[in-house]
Design an enzyme around this catalytic site. Structure first.
Site, PDB file in Angstrom:
ATOM      1  N   ASP A  50      -3.500  -1.098   4.714  1.00 45.01           N
ATOM      2  CA  ASP A  50      -3.080  -1.718   5.708  1.00 45.01           C
ATOM      3  C   ASP A  50      -1.721  -1.738   5.896  1.00 45.01           C
ATOM      4  OD1 ASP A  50      -6.047  -1.821   6.153  1.00 45.01           O
ATOM      5  OD2 ASP A  50      -6.072  -3.836   6.394  1.00 45.01           O
ATOM      6  N   HIS A 206      -2.804  -2.679   0.354  1.00 48.67           N
ATOM      7  CA  HIS A 206      -1.910  -2.939   1.416  1.00 48.67           C
ATOM      8  C   HIS A 206      -0.503  -1.922   1.308  1.00 48.67           C
ATOM      9  CE1 HIS A 206      -4.038  -6.410   2.237  1.00 48.67           C
ATOM     10  NE2 HIS A 206      -3.693  -6.361   3.495  1.00 48.67           N
TER      11      HIS A 206
END
Length: 246
Positions: A50, A206
């Site tokens: 992400d 991430h």
């Protein structure tokens, strides 16, 4: 005599060629069957990132390439435009494409039933502007629960035609940025748990510098355990906290 000799030579040639006529087909059929069995028994895992692209995406892609792994990136609109070359590389190298919105702020993304839809549409335009492609896969900021209520989902998935993805393995790499062993342990323990329950792991990580420190160890172990990394596409049934299959 000459006629008999020619007949014998012709017969011998046919006998020698006969097995060869069927060998390629048989080998091909056997190969296809082996691949089908291998696919059915495969331990599939989906690795997702992400918040990118970022200044560290290039190094992240290098690590994935080193281990021959494909992942899915849920990207932010402004970041795709800022790091255009990284966005293009993600597309070129065959990674999965997803949208993560524009603002990544609860007060803005979830302001109305349609604000999230507008952000995803805007992010899709950023992806198209940067790399000439679009996607229908989305992951909402901080996950779909508790913020993405029914009306919000209906706008995003019904009217927008998007497919909602969350995760079932949280690496917590955003929380333990300096404790790489903690992140590694989180991933492995959760992957083993969901796999034991017959569920395909979907790992949340991430696109950030801290994740680069633990990623090689995670990939090395998962590959050693026989996991095959695949990308999320619109043909894969969505997995989200609401169990919304649209």
């Amino acid at each position: 005599m000459l006629h008999i000799r020619k007949s014998l030579l012709t017969t011998l040639a046919i006998l020698l060629l006969f097995p060869l006529l069927f060998m390629p087909h048989s080998a091909s059929a056997a190969s296809s069957k082996e691949k089908a069995v291998s696919k059915a028994n495969a331990k599939i895992i989906y690795l997702t990132f992400d918040d990118g692209p970022s200044a560290h995406t290039g190094e992240l892609l290098d690590i994935l390439d080193q281990y021959k792994v494909k992942a899915t990136f849920f990207m932010l609109g402004p970041h795709m435009e800022q790091y255009k070359k990284s966005t293009q590389r993600i597309v070129k190298e065959g990674h999965g494409l997803g949208l993560h919105g524009v603002t990544h702020e609860v007060s803005k993304f979830y302001k109305t039933a349609y604000s999230g839809l507008k952000e995803m549409q805007q992010a899709n335009e950023s992806l198209n502007k940067a790399a000439g492609v679009k996607t229908s896969l989305v992951r909402t900021p901080y996950g779909s629960k508790p913020y993405l209520k029914t009306a919000y989902r209906n706008a995003l998935l019904g009217q927008g035609g998007f497919h909602l993805w969350d995760w079932n393995v949280d690496s917590l790499d955003w929380k333990y940025k300096k404790d790489h062993q903690k992140v590694y342990n989180n991933v492995m323990s959760q992957v083993h748990k969901v796999n034991k329950n017959g569920i395909t792991p979907i790992v949340l990580m991430h696109d950030q510098e801290a994740t680069l420190k633990v990623l090689p160890q995670v990939l090395k172990t998962l590959k050693a355990e026989g996991y095959q990394f695949e990308i999320l596409t619109k043909s894969v049934q969505p997995v989200n906290f609401w169990n919304d299959k649209r």
